[in-house]
Design a protein around this motif. Structure first.
Motif, PDB file in Angstrom:
ATOM      1  N   TRP A 190     -33.663  -6.576  12.037  1.00  0.00           N
ATOM      2  CA  TRP A 190     -35.100  -6.531  12.294  1.00  0.00           C
ATOM      3  C   TRP A 190     -35.690  -7.831  11.757  1.00  0.00           C
ATOM      4  N   ASN A 191     -35.647  -8.878  12.581  1.00  0.00           N
ATOM      5  CA  ASN A 191     -36.080 -10.205  12.145  1.00  0.00           C
ATOM      6  C   ASN A 191     -37.561 -10.409  12.460  1.00  0.00           C
ATOM      7  N   PHE A 192     -38.406  -9.950  11.533  1.00  0.00           N
ATOM      8  CA  PHE A 192     -39.854 -10.130  11.681  1.00  0.00           C
ATOM      9  C   PHE A 192     -40.230 -11.557  11.302  1.00  0.00           C
ATOM     10  N   LEU A 193     -41.268 -12.059  11.969  1.00  0.00           N
ATOM     11  CA  LEU A 193     -41.705 -13.433  11.745  1.00  0.00           C
ATOM     12  C   LEU A 193     -43.178 -13.558  12.105  1.00  0.00           C
ATOM     13  N   TRP A 194     -43.951 -14.139  11.196  1.00  0.00           N
ATOM     14  CA  TRP A 194     -45.337 -14.487  11.521  1.00  0.00           C
ATOM     15  C   TRP A 194     -45.363 -15.903  12.079  1.00  0.00           C
ATOM     16  N   VAL A 195     -45.917 -16.088  13.252  1.00  0.00           N
ATOM     17  CA  VAL A 195     -46.195 -17.415  13.785  1.00  0.00           C
ATOM     18  C   VAL A 195     -47.679 -17.682  13.564  1.00  0.00           C
ATOM     19  N   VAL A 196     -47.997 -18.767  12.882  1.00  0.00           N
ATOM     20  CA  VAL A 196     -49.378 -19.048  12.473  1.00  0.00           C
ATOM     21  C   VAL A 196     -49.786 -20.445  12.950  1.00  0.00           C
ATOM     22  N   ASP A 197     -51.064 -20.760  12.721  1.00  0.00           N
ATOM     23  CA  ASP A 197     -51.603 -22.094  13.021  1.00  0.00           C
ATOM     24  C   ASP A 197     -51.465 -22.463  14.498  1.00  0.00           C
ATOM     25  N   VAL A 249     -40.358   6.228  10.088  1.00  0.00           N
ATOM     26  CA  VAL A 249     -39.793   6.555  11.392  1.00  0.00           C
ATOM     27  C   VAL A 249     -38.284   6.343  11.425  1.00  0.00           C
ATOM     28  N   LYS A 250     -37.820   5.258  10.801  1.00  0.00           N
ATOM     29  CA  LYS A 250     -36.396   4.915  10.877  1.00  0.00           C
ATOM     30  C   LYS A 250     -35.661   5.031   9.545  1.00  0.00           C
ATOM     31  N   GLY A 251     -36.413   5.219   8.464  1.00  0.00           N
ATOM     32  CA  GLY A 251     -35.773   5.272   7.152  1.00  0.00           C
ATOM     33  C   GLY A 251     -35.270   3.920   6.689  1.00  0.00           C
ATOM     34  N   ILE A 252     -35.847   2.842   7.213  1.00  0.00           N
ATOM     35  CA  ILE A 252     -35.404   1.477   6.896  1.00  0.00           C
ATOM     36  C   ILE A 252     -36.406   0.822   5.956  1.00  0.00           C
ATOM     37  N   ASP A 253     -35.890   0.218   4.911  1.00  0.00           N
ATOM     38  CA  ASP A 253     -36.721  -0.536   3.969  1.00  0.00           C
ATOM     39  C   ASP A 253     -36.757  -1.996   4.414  1.00  0.00           C
ATOM     40  N   LEU A 254     -37.897  -2.429   4.920  1.00  0.00           N
ATOM     41  CA  LEU A 254     -38.050  -3.824   5.346  1.00  0.00           C
ATOM     42  C   LEU A 254     -38.377  -4.703   4.151  1.00  0.00           C
ATOM     43  N   GLN A 255     -37.831  -5.897   4.172  1.00  0.00           N
ATOM     44  CA  GLN A 255     -38.108  -6.846   3.104  1.00  0.00           C
ATOM     45  C   GLN A 255     -39.364  -7.635   3.438  1.00  0.00           C
ATOM     46  N   THR A 256     -40.326  -7.606   2.543  1.00  0.00           N
ATOM     47  CA  THR A 256     -41.562  -8.364   2.706  1.00  0.00           C
ATOM     48  C   THR A 256     -41.701  -9.335   1.540  1.00  0.00           C
ATOM     49  N   PRO A 257     -42.459 -10.403   1.691  1.00  0.00           N
ATOM     50  CA  PRO A 257     -43.233 -10.777   2.884  1.00  0.00           C
ATOM     51  C   PRO A 257     -42.326 -11.284   3.998  1.00  0.00           C
ATOM     52  N   PHE A 258     -42.826 -11.158   5.234  1.00  0.00           N
ATOM     53  CA  PHE A 258     -42.097 -11.687   6.372  1.00  0.00           C
ATOM     54  C   PHE A 258     -42.195 -13.216   6.366  1.00  0.00           C
ATOM     55  N   PRO A 259     -41.195 -13.904   6.907  1.00  0.00           N
ATOM     56  CA  PRO A 259     -41.272 -15.372   6.993  1.00  0.00           C
ATOM     57  C   PRO A 259     -42.475 -15.806   7.819  1.00  0.00           C
ATOM     58  N   SER A 315     -63.338  -6.773   7.122  1.00  0.00           N
ATOM     59  CA  SER A 315     -64.276  -7.800   6.656  1.00  0.00           C
ATOM     60  C   SER A 315     -63.898  -8.284   5.263  1.00  0.00           C
ATOM     61  N   PHE A 316     -64.381  -9.499   4.950  1.00  0.00           N
ATOM     62  CA  PHE A 316     -64.232 -10.088   3.608  1.00  0.00           C
ATOM     63  C   PHE A 316     -62.765 -10.191   3.174  1.00  0.00           C
ATOM     64  N   MET A 317     -61.907 -10.593   4.083  1.00  0.00           N
ATOM     65  CA  MET A 317     -60.494 -10.773   3.755  1.00  0.00           C
ATOM     66  C   MET A 317     -60.006 -12.101   4.307  1.00  0.00           C
ATOM     67  N   SER A 318     -59.170 -12.788   3.528  1.00  0.00           N
ATOM     68  CA  SER A 318     -58.576 -14.044   3.969  1.00  0.00           C
ATOM     69  C   SER A 318     -57.435 -13.759   4.944  1.00  0.00           C
ATOM     70  N   GLN A 319     -56.952 -14.808   5.602  1.00  0.00           N
ATOM     71  CA  GLN A 319     -55.830 -14.635   6.517  1.00  0.00           C
ATOM     72  C   GLN A 319     -54.620 -14.082   5.783  1.00  0.00           C
ATOM     73  N   GLU A 320     -54.333 -14.604   4.603  1.00  0.00           N
ATOM     74  CA  GLU A 320     -53.159 -14.150   3.864  1.00  0.00           C
ATOM     75  C   GLU A 320     -53.291 -12.681   3.476  1.00  0.00           C
ATOM     76  N   GLU A 321     -54.481 -12.248   3.125  1.00  0.00           N
ATOM     77  CA  GLU A 321     -54.685 -10.835   2.787  1.00  0.00           C
ATOM     78  C   GLU A 321     -54.483  -9.940   4.016  1.00  0.00           C
ATOM     79  N   ILE A 322     -54.936 -10.428   5.174  1.00  0.00           N
ATOM     80  CA  ILE A 322     -54.753  -9.653   6.410  1.00  0.00           C
ATOM     81  C   ILE A 322     -53.269  -9.546   6.751  1.00  0.00           C
ATOM     82  N   LEU A 323     -52.529 -10.644   6.624  1.00  0.00           N
ATOM     83  CA  LEU A 323     -51.092 -10.599   6.897  1.00  0.00           C
ATOM     84  C   LEU A 323     -50.384  -9.652   5.934  1.00  0.00           C
ATOM     85  N   ASN A 324     -50.757  -9.703   4.676  1.00  0.00           N
ATOM     86  CA  ASN A 324     -50.098  -8.858   3.673  1.00  0.00           C
ATOM     87  C   ASN A 324     -50.290  -7.375   3.955  1.00  0.00           C
TER      88      ASN A 324
END
Length: 605
Positions: free
Chosen positions: A437-444, A265-275, A243-252
């Motif tokens: 590991w090509n993570f991607l947020w699809v929005v809108d 689990v994998k010992g991999i450092d993912l780069q954030t934020p995701f595109p 509750s009380f969170m914007s979309q950007e806060e939820i994604l973060n």
């Protein structure tokens, strides 16, 4: 019954007396000395049985079969230098046995070899029929432990972020707008039925109304739908609401969750934020809302260039309200023959499976001359040729494939072809899969899509997604704008697979009622189906949102498996049945009578 686990023993334990339990992985008789590989859930260790330790001991060892359950006592000793096995964590030591006890012997023949040393492929049907044996194998043991590690990592992260775990009901109410429900008849309430939950969606929203604010659950979900390698009739999702969170806060915060899982689990450092990529841009560039961004071949809309060409396949598609799109395959002239693109070819077949009648193509030759079969070349003027090559970025040696027709079909076709060719041409190198590991947020996403079969709008995700306020306008016009509004919805995509998705939720009953009306649920029916939710939204419901991740799919990707069935202890087949227990099965007439049910199956037969 044991002092240590087999896989935990090391050189520092030499001269220690141990008592171990496990399964006989294999036995070997080397010149009068028997070697037993003893396996438990942590790994295996070599047991040495010397006849000098006693004839009765040796006699027992001579009778052992693979998968016999065994208890041994003995002394840890160093292996001779020439027999060290560097592939095993316990490869520098062995146990000199002074006691062997058979706890349970194998009766009959094993359906397949369980040994960690056996790499022969086993048919999945056989594995599922004898799943209890399959689980002993190293592959499944590792997968289930990785699943446990994934859950533990997620739970630790969420609880450190002040989320609390709450269970929601398994027996609930059937509601519309979703996949087909699994129904459970009620014995007590005659003629009425429970439904198994497709997700905890409504209950987690009600938890937010109840002031919980941060909830999570590893939820069991049930959907009676057609199955694929990444679907099961019952599955587990990591369900989250706040509750009380914007979309950007939820994604973060969910990016941080995923990064924590991959790190632990994998010992991999993912780069954030995701595109981030809007739904519309994703459809325009890739033809799908779950694009694989590890390689190029993006779709190009060439409708404007080709709308006035004399080639009727192109001009007719545009004039009918459709489109013409293309993908460019680098060096495709050499890699892909005409036969494969024409009827009967494998690429043509892929296009057909997506609903297309075929594919047009152009080959770019030296000096950027184009070459094709059929009427395309003769119906393009120099300006169109130049514009086409500029738009597609095609160079000499490249192959351009075209889809023409309804935009939805064109997108689906070129998306399928793009994925097929990427695998065919090894654009995703197998040795680099773990690094990509090509993570991607699809929005809108759109709020609604048109169901042509039922001639109505339906919710693209589900009817509880909140619309984008910018698309609604003032209160006096929001009702008219709602059908065309974008949803505050988002999906997390990894390498072309949807890991999970969610949205901000509607927390206003008037807006929720209007959404129900748009998708064909009138107010009276909405009150009957969702009255408890509408009532709750009128009692101080906070702004809230969340999402759910497919746990089985996450573990599939982390483990490098191709099917979620290899990440679940007791999965169902693609026919939604359990080969091991023969479920589903018939029940007795007495049970049906108690539930006030009569089977029509015999009547139909």
């Amino acid at each position: 019954m044991r002092s240590n686990y087999c896989g935990d023993l090391r050189k520092q334990h030499i001269d220690s007396k141990v008592q171990l339990c496990g399964w006989v992985d294999r036995c070997r008789d080397h010149g009068g000395v028997i070697f037993i590989d003893l396996r438990d859930c942590t790994g295996s260790i070599q047991i040495t049985v010397d006849p000098d330790q006693g004839k009765s001991l040796f006699a027992i060892a001579e009778t052992l079969r693979n998968e016999t359950v065994l208890q041994i006592e003995g002394i840890i000793q160093a292996r001779p230098a020439d027999s060290i096995n560097p592939k095993l964590n316990t490869g520098e030591i062995e146990v000199l046995a002074d006691s062997l006890k058979i706890l349970n012997a194998v009766q009959g023949n094993l359906p397949f070899n369980v040994s960690i040393h056996d790499e022969e492929p086993i048919k999945e049907e056989l594995r599922l029929r004898h799943r209890y044996l399959d689980l002993r194998r190293e592959r499944m043991n590792k997968n289930l432990r990785l699943r446990h590690k994934t859950i533990k990592a997620a739970r630790n992260f969420l609880e450190n972020e002040n989320f609390i775990e709450i269970e929601t009901p398994i027996l609930t109410k059937s509601t519309p707008e979703g996949a087909r429900d699994y129904l459970v008849p009620s014995r007590v309430c005659e003629g009425k039925w429970f439904a198994l939950p497709q997700s905890p969606q409504l209950f987690k929203q009600l938890l937010m109304v109840g002031g919980i604010e941060r909830y999570y659950q590893f939820a069991r979900c049930f959907r009676d739908e057609d199955l694929r390698s990444d679907r099961q009739p019952e599955f587990t999702q990591l369900d989250i609401e706040m509750s009380f969170m914007s979309q950007e806060e939820i994604l973060n915060i969910n990016e941080k969750l995923i990064a924590a899982i991959w790190k632990q689990v994998k010992g991999i450092d993912l780069q954030t934020p995701f595109p981030r990529l809007s739904w519309q841009e994703s459809m325009d560039r890739y033809g799908t809302d779950r694009p694989d961004t590890r390689y190029e071949m993006e779709l190009k809309d060439v409708s404007e260039i080709l709308k006035d060409t004399g080639f009727k396949v192109f001009s007719g598609a545009v004039s009918a309200g459709g489109s013409v799109k293309s993908i460019t395959i680098k060096n495709g002239n050499q890699a892909i023959s005409n036969v494969r693109i024409k009827p009967g070819g494998d690429i043509f077949s892929e296009a057909e499976k997506a609903g297309a009648k075929g594919l047009a193509f152009i080959r770019v030759r030296d000096n950027k001359e184009i070459d094709t079969i059929g009427a395309i070349k003769d119906n393009l003027n120099d300006a169109q040729k130049e514009a086409l090559l500029e738009k597609t970025k095609a160079q000499p040696g490249d192959l351009i494939l075209f889809g023409a027709g309804k935009t939805q079909t064109v997108n689906k076709t070129l998306d399928r072809i793009r994925q097929y060719i990427a695998k065919e041409l090894n654009l995703i190198h197998p040795n680099k899969l773990a690094e990509q590991w090509n993570f991607l947020w699809v929005v809108d996403f759109p709020m609604f899509e048109f169901n042509s079969e039922e001639n109505r709008l339906e919710a693209l995700h589900h009817p509880f997604c909140a619309p984008n306020n910018k698309d609604l306008g003032e209160h006096d016009v929001w009702i008219q704008n709602l059908p065309k509004a974008r949803a505050q919805a988002y999906d997390l995509v990894l390498n072309g697979l949807e890991l999970g998705g969610g949205s901000l939720r509607i927390h206003n009953s008037e807006l929720q009622e209007k959404v129900f009306e748009i998708i064909g649920i009138p107010l009276e029916k909405a009150k009957d189906q969702f009255g408890f939710l509408l009532q709750a939204l009128n009692m101080g419901a906070p702004p809230h949102g969340g999402l759910a991740f497919g746990l089985d799919r996450i573990v599939m990707l982390l483990s490098g498996e191709e099917s979620i069935r290899d990440t679940i202890a007791f999965p169902k087949t693609q026919q939604a049945s359990c080969l091991m227990t023969n479920a589903p099965a018939q029940v007795s007439d007495k049970q049906l009578d108690e539930l006030h049910i009569q089977s029509l199956l015999n009547d139909k037969e």
